[in-house]
Design a protein around this motif. Structure first.
Motif, PDB file in Angstrom:
ATOM      1  N   LEU A  64      40.064  38.667  30.583  1.00 13.02           N
ATOM      2  CA  LEU A  64      41.086  38.773  32.019  1.00 13.02           C
ATOM      3  C   LEU A  64      39.823  40.794  32.905  1.00 13.02           C
ATOM      4  N   ASN A  65      38.665  40.792  33.415  1.00 14.66           N
ATOM      5  CA  ASN A  65      38.020  42.400  33.924  1.00 14.66           C
ATOM      6  C   ASN A  65      38.863  41.987  35.164  1.00 14.66           C
ATOM      7  N   LYS A  66      40.579  43.404  35.044  1.00 17.09           N
ATOM      8  CA  LYS A  66      40.350  43.896  36.129  1.00 17.09           C
ATOM      9  C   LYS A  66      40.344  44.826  36.843  1.00 17.09           C
ATOM     10  N   SER A  67      38.648  45.181  36.835  1.00 11.25           N
ATOM     11  CA  SER A  67      38.073  45.770  37.249  1.00 11.25           C
ATOM     12  C   SER A  67      37.262  46.232  38.324  1.00 11.25           C
ATOM     13  N   GLY A  97      37.643  39.687  37.226  1.00 11.16           N
ATOM     14  CA  GLY A  97      38.267  38.535  37.256  1.00 11.16           C
ATOM     15  C   GLY A  97      38.016  37.388  36.278  1.00 11.16           C
ATOM     16  N   ARG A  98      38.356  36.452  36.276  1.00 10.00           N
ATOM     17  CA  ARG A  98      38.412  35.780  34.658  1.00 10.00           C
ATOM     18  C   ARG A  98      36.582  35.167  34.285  1.00 10.00           C
ATOM     19  N   ASN A  99      37.040  35.793  33.179  1.00 13.47           N
ATOM     20  CA  ASN A  99      35.648  34.916  32.531  1.00 13.47           C
ATOM     21  C   ASN A  99      35.635  34.242  31.227  1.00 13.47           C
ATOM     22  N   PRO A 311      40.272  38.262  41.338  1.00 18.68           N
ATOM     23  CA  PRO A 311      42.113  38.157  41.000  1.00 18.68           C
ATOM     24  C   PRO A 311      41.879  39.911  39.979  1.00 18.68           C
ATOM     25  N   GLY A 312      43.501  39.837  40.794  1.00 22.80           N
ATOM     26  CA  GLY A 312      44.181  40.781  39.587  1.00 22.80           C
ATOM     27  C   GLY A 312      43.827  42.135  41.269  1.00 22.80           C
ATOM     28  N   ASN A 313      43.741  41.748  42.055  1.00 23.42           N
ATOM     29  CA  ASN A 313      43.637  42.366  43.312  1.00 23.42           C
ATOM     30  C   ASN A 313      45.029  43.253  43.221  1.00 23.42           C
ATOM     31  N   PRO A 314      44.793  44.925  43.677  1.00 18.63           N
ATOM     32  CA  PRO A 314      45.780  46.092  43.801  1.00 18.63           C
ATOM     33  C   PRO A 314      46.731  46.370  45.273  1.00 18.63           C
TER      34      PRO A 314
END
Length: 357
Positions: A64-67, A97-99, A311-314
């Protein structure tokens, strides 16, 4: 001889005066150079997380890339027992997002299987090459004249081709399609180039547009949102100055501002120092240049939403899209007071604003 020398002196003086005036003229029009290298002002802590799941005899490796920036990623195994296919290491680019990395299978379920790995990553995408000749729109509404900020220095005048002089409350438009990576006054743990008061939008070739000087309350975008060329992204602040820099990412979290070209006519690229005083146009060919066929169809129908949340939207704040306002309360009131800024938008233009309570 005595009559010739004075004439020579007079001629010399005249030549000196002419040369001096020519030098002054050349200095009066000098433009500042845009290129500079800076470090990212904010970095995301632990931007990459591993997610490994087993289902039956299969083990799936995800990351998961949160950037909102891509990362070059490497996973290396120091132990890899009773699993197939054999993997020593893998390298790839992690998109936001998810990879999905890979899937391995347990060879013999009657025996123990185990693995041990380490990961490393760096903010960059070495597969991307920034298009240095890309045709950017001016960050202005159509019909407005480009007016660069100037500053006197003695007898000369320095022109800043990355600072636009506008009226407070004027509309600032996106210069290219991209994804929002940073917003003003965001306290979230994110990767961002400029300190806190910037809107930052990453383009498909890895370049990033950084807009500064916007009224922070007028920016109704959200993280991960896709914006389109010519789309209003906010209003200028009380100074009336809007600063625009285009950056390319070099190495780990270093950004270099680059000179860019503007396009006022569809097939005519102009460097920044040649657009001062020209009226802004948004050629349809440039507006649609990076749109998918689906986006083009939506634009023609006036339904281009421009909202892509990763994904991981702050942030969960609903924002301004290319075709409408999906927001509530004081934000609607604020934008309705600015409706005069949008009188020239027609139903045939993709950036028509519709207001809904």
């Amino acid at each position: 001889m005595s009559s010739v020398l004075p004439n020579r002196k007079i001629l010399t003086i005249i030549i000196c005066i002419v040369l001096s005036s020519l030098l002054q003229i050349s200095v009066l029009g000098q433009y500042t150079k845009v290129e500079q290298v800076i470090m990212f002002s904010s970095r995301l802590k632990a931007p990459v997380e591993m997610d490994v799941k087993q289902s039956g005899d299969k083990i799936v490796f995800n990351a998961l890339n949160k950037s909102y920036y891509p990362y070059n990623f490497r996973i290396e195994f120091s132990r890899f027992h009773n699993l197939s296919p054999r993997i020593h290491y893998r390298e790839m680019v992690l998109q936001p997002g998810r990879n999905r990395l890979f899937t391995v299978k347990i060879i013999n379920e009657e025996y123990t299987h185990n693995y041990e790995y380490s990961i490393s990553y760096i903010m960059a995408d070495f597969n991307k090459q920034v298009d240095m000749d890309y045709p950017y729109l001016l960050p202005l509404k159509e019909g407005y004249k480009a007016d660069f900020f100037t500053e006197p220095e003695g007898k000369s005048i320095t022109v800043y081709p990355n600072i636009f002089i506008m009226n407070p409350g004027d509309t600032v438009c996106a210069v290219r399609k991209g994804v929002v990576t940073a917003l003003p006054n965001s306290r979230h743990d994110i990767d961002r180039i400029i300190e806190v008061n910037s809107v930052e939008i990453r383009h498909s070739d890895g370049s990033v547009a950084v807009y500064e000087g916007l009224n922070q309350n007028s920016v109704l975008l959200k993280y991960g949102q896709t914006v389109y060329p010519g789309q209003p992204i906010g209003l200028t602040g009380i100074t009336g100055k809007t600063k625009l820099n285009i950056y390319k990412i070099i190495g780990n979290a270093r950004a270099m501002s680059i000179s860019n070209f503007y396009c006022i006519e569809a097939d005519n690229l102009l460097p920044a120092n040649q657009v001062n005083g020209l009226k802004c146009k948004h050629p349809l060919k440039i507006v649609e240049k990076e749109m998918t066929n689906k986006e083009k169809r939506k634009r023609k129908k006036g339904k281009l939403s421009g909202t892509q949340v990763l994904p991981g939207n702050p942030d969960t704040m609903t924002g301004l899209s290319a075709t409408g306002m999906n927001t509530t309360g004081s934000a609607i009131t604020f934008w309705k007071t600015q409706i005069n800024n949008y009188k020239d938008y027609s139903e045939n233009q993709y950036h028509m604003l519709h207001y809904s309570d």
